[in-house]
Every structure is written in structure tokens, then in C-alpha cells.
Design an enzyme around this catalytic site. Sequence first.
Site, PDB file in Angstrom:
ATOM      1  N   GLU A 140       0.805  -1.231   0.000  1.00 42.75           N
ATOM      2  CA  GLU A 140       0.000   0.000   0.000  1.00 42.75           C
ATOM      3  C   GLU A 140       0.834   1.275   0.000  1.00 42.75           C
ATOM      4  OE1 GLU A 140      -3.275  -0.005   2.740  1.00 42.75           O
ATOM      5  OE2 GLU A 140      -4.197  -1.735   1.755  1.00 42.75           O
TER       6      GLU A 140
ATOM      7  N   GLU B 239      -5.245  -8.629   0.080  1.00 43.72           N
ATOM      8  CA  GLU B 239      -6.055  -8.294   1.257  1.00 43.72           C
ATOM      9  C   GLU B 239      -7.491  -8.057   0.820  1.00 43.72           C
ATOM     10  OE1 GLU B 239      -4.714  -5.221   4.008  1.00 43.72           O
ATOM     11  OE2 GLU B 239      -2.623  -5.772   3.622  1.00 43.72           O
TER      12      GLU B 239
HETATM   13  C1  BGP Z   1      -4.604  -2.218   4.988  1.00 44.95           C
HETATM   14  C2  BGP Z   1      -3.246  -2.560   5.546  1.00 44.95           C
HETATM   15  C3  BGP Z   1      -3.265  -3.604   6.610  1.00 44.95           C
HETATM   16  C4  BGP Z   1      -4.480  -3.583   7.509  1.00 44.95           C
HETATM   17  C5  BGP Z   1      -5.771  -3.342   6.748  1.00 44.95           C
HETATM   18  C6  BGP Z   1      -6.989  -3.100   7.611  1.00 44.95           C
HETATM   19  O1  BGP Z   1      -4.579  -0.891   4.604  1.00 44.95           O
HETATM   20  O2  BGP Z   1      -2.384  -3.009   4.522  1.00 44.95           O
HETATM   21  O3  BGP Z   1      -2.043  -3.502   7.286  1.00 44.95           O
HETATM   22  O4  BGP Z   1      -4.291  -2.795   8.603  1.00 44.95           O
HETATM   23  O5  BGP Z   1      -5.655  -2.253   5.878  1.00 44.95           O
HETATM   24  O6  BGP Z   1      -6.996  -1.806   8.138  1.00 44.95           O
HETATM   25  P1  BGP Z   1      -7.350  -1.489   9.633  1.00 44.95           P
HETATM   26  O7  BGP Z   1      -6.406  -2.292  10.431  1.00 44.95           O
HETATM   27  O8  BGP Z   1      -7.148  -0.032   9.805  1.00 44.95           O
HETATM   28  O9  BGP Z   1      -8.753  -1.896   9.817  1.00 44.95           O
END
Ligand code: BGP
Length: 470
Positions: A165, A370
Site C-alpha cells: 500500500e 487483502e
Molecule cells: C490495509 C493494511 C493492513 C491492515 C488493513 C486493515 O490498509 O495493509 O495492514 O491494517 O488495511 O486496516 P485497519 O487495520 O485499519 O482496519
Amino acid sequence: MEYYEYASFPENFLWGGSTSAYQVEGAYNEDGKGLSVQDTKEVNTEITDFKVASDHYHHYKEDIALFAEMGFKAYRFSIAWTRIIPNGTGEINEKGIEFYSNIIDECLKYGIEPIVTMYHFDLPDVLNKLGGWSVPETSAAFVEYGRILFEHLGDKVNYWLTINEQNMMILHGSAIGTANDKASNVKKDLYQQNHYMLVAQSKVMKMCHDMCPHAKIGPAPNISEVYPETADPKDFIAAQNLNAIRNWLYLDVAVYGRYNPIALAYLKDRGYAPEITEEDLEVFKSGKPDFIAFNYYNTSTAAHSSFKDKVVGPEDGDQQIELGEKGVYKAVYNQYLERTNFNWEIDPVGFRATLRSVYERYGLPIIITENGLGEFDELTSDKKVHDQYRIDYLKAHISEMKLAISDGVDVFGFCPWSAIDLISTHSGVKKRYGFIYVDRDEFNLKEMNRYKKDSFYWYKQVIEMNGKVL
Ligand code: BGP
């Protein structure tokens, strides 16, 4: 589009799950690990920091055995740069190499393909203090770090991801903890950081091909298709603006070796354009990805904005959607979409749309690294977690991914967030994503026992049936 016949998931489809080092490992200062910006950043006192996380560092064998029981074909995890090179440059920490070598061996023992992210938000703190990504030395340090990874772990890894990201680090750098808030022009500085990361990424992709010819490598941004709020042509232009600045800017450099023209025009006009040398352009041409990995949570919706606008985001000030920018686009909630309890929009059909756009544009195979639902899970007294809402969410997204495959999109894997509960980037332990419950609270670490959620059993069946039955 509807079809008379629909495609199935390809044989050898990489069903799996994802984690990142600082969110799952814990052991933040053990066995010679240096500190990263995630270890040193100030956290809101109502939520936990990342020091112990899910203690995967000490539980990795048990965790990977559970992934194997679920039938994982792949496990996407990240390497903490500071475990390998505690100060970011210089001395190598053998214990760090050993740890990841063990993780990889443990995966291979069960026939699980390791998919390794080189860098997931956790820049070494020493490098950050020396200027972070705002200085070219960090770019050089990342390339050297890449060389060490390929040299020590390259023979066992077939899939590498460069930077997780990168676009979110630029667009939401302050929230993630990677922006240089002291810079005289924070946004210009961010786009200079971005440029240095892009240069480093291309160099690392080339190096991977030279040093590990059997392996494949690609970037891992967060991509979301942008809708215009209405059919007003001005809203359509706003959606194109956001698509260019949020999505294509990053992937166009990686794949085509050039900046996206709309994004570049914006950067130049606003005085944010980075210095781009002839040599950089050569570097971009020499290192290309083999595939595109992307993270998908939701789409974005944009409306026309002019310089005269006073407000460019939602009136309630909630920041779970993009931030909006005067004269570029207004960020709006999409009236057709439901939201999670954390106010994130839910858009499975947008997943199909995003897959189609990325594949039409770049023509490279895609893996989803993801996708998932963050929720308040409850462990019952008999140690169960009835997370039907997560099953529904994933079912809807997998169904749309299947339709994208019928649309001709080449998707070769799906690694939802997250394989196991871990610490949310912004919301602590209470926002859980995993198939496996980790029994700890925000501040009470308890025994850290692992319990299988209902979604564990459901996903196991999905994998067994290769997505034929959801
Ligand atoms: C993405 C990241 C992850 C994870 C996910 C969920 O942006 O790559 O590391 O954190 O989001 O986000 P959050 O933990 O803020 O719910």
C-alpha cells in the site's frame, strides 16, 4: 454482464490468508530486532501498541499448522526490515534471517506457498530519523535490504511483493505514521518519498529477476475503482481525477515505466511534482512486475469540486472514505452501499469492477493480497466465535471475484485479511479480521490461546471445493 456459462476458479488457485509483521508478530525488541516507526509511533492510549501483537513470533508453528488445517495453499506475510537489518543499513541480524527462514520452511512443510511482502509500513526508525523516504539514501537502503533478502531467502520463495500500500502511505501518511510532518511542504515531500519508493521498487524488481530467475515479483497497492456520484459529466471527470491520483499513478510507473499523465499534470500544477531524472526513467523501464497484487476493501465515490468549495468531504467529518480535495474531487458516501460497524463501505460488486479495470489496464495476472471484514467478534463461554457476518462478506466478494474470472480477468490467488487475528492499524485489537481468534484484550494479554471461528470451517470448505461451493 451475464453469461450463459460461468467460469470456475483455475486449478492451483492460491487460496490463503494475509498478515503483516508488526501487526502479528510481537517480540518487537527480541533476538536483535531494531525498532521500526510502528514501534516508536505514538498510539492513542485507548488501544494497544504493536509490541506483543498476536505473539506470532513465538506461536508461528501452531499458527501455520492451523493455516494448513484450513487448507491454505498460500500464506502472505511480511518481513520486518528491522529484524533483518536492525538499523536499516549495515549489520545483518542472523537471528532475523533464521526466523523468516523457519517460517518459510514451516509453510513449505505443508505445501503452503510463501508470498513475501518486503516492506509493510514498518520503516526502520533509524532511517526515519535520518530523513525516511524523503531522502534518496533510504531508497538505496531498501535496494540493499532487497539484495540481502534475495541472497538469503531467495531460493525458497517464488512470490515476492515489494511495498504494501505505497499509495496509502502517500495519501494517508500521517495516519499510518510514515509522513514527514515536519517538512516545509508536506505534500510535496510525500510525492518525493513516493518517487524514491518507485525508483527503489523498480530496482528491486530487476534485481529479483537477475538474482532469483525462478521467482516472480510485483507491487501491492490498495486499489479501489472510483465511481462518479451521478451521471453529470463533471462528476465523471472528478472520478477520473481520483482514479489517476489514487490508483493509476502508482501502477502506471510500475508497469509502463512512466507517470500517469493526469496525475502528473495535477502534481505539477500544485507544486508537488518530484524531481524525476533521466536515470530514474531508465530504471523504471528496466524493472517491471510479473503480476499485480492488490488489496481491496471498498470502492470510492467522487463528485465535482471547484476551487471555491468550502467542504470537500462528508459533512459528518468521518474520514473512512477518501479525503477530498478542492478543484479535484469531493469525497462522498455511496448511497447504494451499506457500511460496516467501523463505517467502511461494503461493495462486492465494486470488487469485480476493480478487478476488471486493473486487468483491462495492465493485462498482468492478479493476486488479491487483502480483503476482509473488521468486526467486534465475541468469544462465547464455550470458546466459539459465530462470525456469520464475516462469512457473508467473504462469500459475496469471492462470488464477484468468480464473475470477474468469467469476465476474462486472470486472477491466480486470494489471500484475505487476515489469516489470524492481529492488531488493526488504527483500531487496536477490538477490530478483528481473522479466521482464528486470538484470545487477548486490548491491554490484558491473557494466554493468547487460538480458537477457530465459524469462518475457519467455512473457508476450509471453500478451499476444499476450490470455490465451487461458497
Ligand atoms: C490495509 C493494511 C493492513 C491492515 C488493513 C486493515 O490498509 O495493509 O495492514 O491494517 O488495511 O486496516 P485497519 O487495520 O485499519 O482496519
